[in-house]
Design a protein around this motif. Structure first.
Motif, short mmCIF file in Angstrom:
data_model
loop_
_atom_site.label_atom_id
_atom_site.label_comp_id
_atom_site.label_asym_id
_atom_site.label_seq_id
_atom_site.Cartn_x
_atom_site.Cartn_y
_atom_site.Cartn_z
N PRO A 151 60.55 -71.62 9.55
CA PRO A 151 59.75 -72.72 8.91
C PRO A 151 58.50 -72.89 9.74
N LYS A 152 58.54 -72.89 11.24
CA LYS A 152 57.52 -73.15 11.70
C LYS A 152 56.34 -72.24 11.94
N GLU A 153 56.52 -70.95 11.54
CA GLU A 153 55.50 -70.04 11.42
C GLU A 153 54.67 -70.14 10.30
N LYS A 154 53.84 -70.87 10.64
CA LYS A 154 52.98 -71.48 9.24
C LYS A 154 52.09 -70.42 8.68
N TRP A 155 51.58 -69.44 9.42
CA TRP A 155 50.50 -68.58 8.85
C TRP A 155 51.14 -66.94 9.19
N PHE A 156 52.63 -67.07 9.25
CA PHE A 156 53.14 -65.66 9.58
C PHE A 156 53.83 -65.24 8.42
N TYR A 157 53.72 -63.88 8.10
CA TYR A 157 54.25 -63.26 6.94
C TYR A 157 55.03 -62.10 7.28
N ARG A 158 55.78 -61.32 6.58
CA ARG A 158 56.49 -60.02 6.96
C ARG A 158 56.19 -59.20 5.69
N LEU A 159 55.94 -57.77 5.82
CA LEU A 159 55.76 -56.96 4.77
C LEU A 159 56.85 -55.99 5.03
N ARG A 160 57.82 -55.50 4.01
CA ARG A 160 58.75 -54.72 3.89
C ARG A 160 58.44 -53.15 3.65
N VAL A 161 58.56 -52.27 4.44
CA VAL A 161 58.36 -51.12 4.15
C VAL A 161 59.70 -50.17 4.60
N TRP A 162 60.37 -49.83 3.37
CA TRP A 162 62.03 -49.16 3.54
C TRP A 162 62.50 -49.99 4.70
N LYS A 163 63.20 -49.63 5.63
CA LYS A 163 63.98 -50.42 6.54
C LYS A 163 63.10 -51.03 7.51
N TYR A 164 61.91 -51.26 7.54
CA TYR A 164 60.83 -51.61 8.72
C TYR A 164 60.51 -52.87 8.16
N ARG A 165 59.92 -53.77 9.07
CA ARG A 165 59.00 -55.08 8.94
C ARG A 165 58.00 -54.99 9.52
N ILE A 166 56.95 -55.33 9.03
CA ILE A 166 55.59 -55.62 9.58
C ILE A 166 55.36 -57.04 9.86
N LEU A 167 55.19 -57.63 10.87
CA LEU A 167 54.86 -58.91 10.91
C LEU A 167 53.36 -59.16 11.10
N PHE A 168 52.59 -60.13 10.38
CA PHE A 168 51.13 -60.30 10.35
C PHE A 168 51.01 -61.73 10.20
N SER A 169 49.97 -61.95 10.70
CA SER A 169 49.54 -63.60 10.43
C SER A 169 48.29 -63.08 9.36
N TYR A 170 48.21 -64.54 8.45
CA TYR A 170 47.16 -64.22 7.28
C TYR A 170 46.40 -65.80 7.17
N VAL A 171 45.14 -65.64 7.47
CA VAL A 171 44.37 -66.76 7.39
C VAL A 171 42.86 -66.55 6.84
N ASN A 172 42.71 -67.18 5.70
CA ASN A 172 41.24 -66.93 5.22
C ASN A 172 40.84 -65.45 5.09
N ASP A 173 41.72 -64.68 4.31
CA ASP A 173 41.30 -63.25 4.16
C ASP A 173 41.09 -62.50 5.71
N PHE A 174 41.78 -62.93 6.51
CA PHE A 174 41.75 -62.38 7.98
C PHE A 174 43.33 -62.01 8.35
N ILE A 175 43.42 -60.84 8.50
CA ILE A 175 45.05 -60.34 8.80
C ILE A 175 44.92 -59.82 9.95
N LYS A 176 46.03 -60.17 10.91
CA LYS A 176 46.14 -59.56 12.14
C LYS A 176 47.66 -59.17 12.22
N VAL A 177 47.67 -57.76 12.26
CA VAL A 177 49.02 -57.22 12.34
C VAL A 177 49.66 -57.25 13.34
N LEU A 178 50.63 -57.80 13.80
CA LEU A 178 51.34 -58.00 15.07
C LEU A 178 52.28 -57.01 15.47
N GLU A 179 53.38 -56.55 14.91
CA GLU A 179 54.32 -55.91 15.07
C GLU A 179 55.01 -55.27 14.05
N VAL A 180 55.55 -54.00 14.30
CA VAL A 180 56.40 -53.21 13.36
C VAL A 180 57.58 -52.86 14.02
#
Length: 87
Positions: free
Chosen positions: A50-79
């Motif tokens: 709930p607190k991760e206001k700008w954070f998302y995850r992308l699922r690719v098979w059994k892996y997850r990519i965590l990223f932040s998304y603000v105003n068409d700006f993406i910072k890929v954090l972890e996989v």
């Protein structure tokens, strides 16, 4: 969209098998080349709660990519696999 990769993401990505690396980069490339919002893409993207206001995850098979998304700006954090990414 502008995308930045963290050192942590790059390091984690290089530890994965080459075929998985390619799948992950292809999905990120779809986001990068799109003029649409991430919500309009046909990818498995979810907003983290709930607190991760700008954070998302992308699922690719059994892996997850965590990223932040603000105003068409993406910072890929972890996989990592789905079992350990949220720890």
């Amino acid at each position: 969209m502008k995308i930045i990769f963290t050192k942590n993401f790059k390091k984690s990505l290089l530890k994965l098998e080459k075929s998985i690396q390619i799948r992950i980069i292809e999905k990120i490339d779809i986001i990068n080349k799109s003029n649409d919002s991430i919500y309009e893409l046909n990818l498995d993207i979810k907003k983290l709660q709930p607190k991760e206001k700008w954070f998302y995850r992308l699922r690719v098979w059994k892996y997850r990519i965590l990223f932040s998304y603000v105003n068409d700006f993406i910072k890929v954090l972890e996989v990592d696999n789905r079992d350990s990414i949220y720890l």
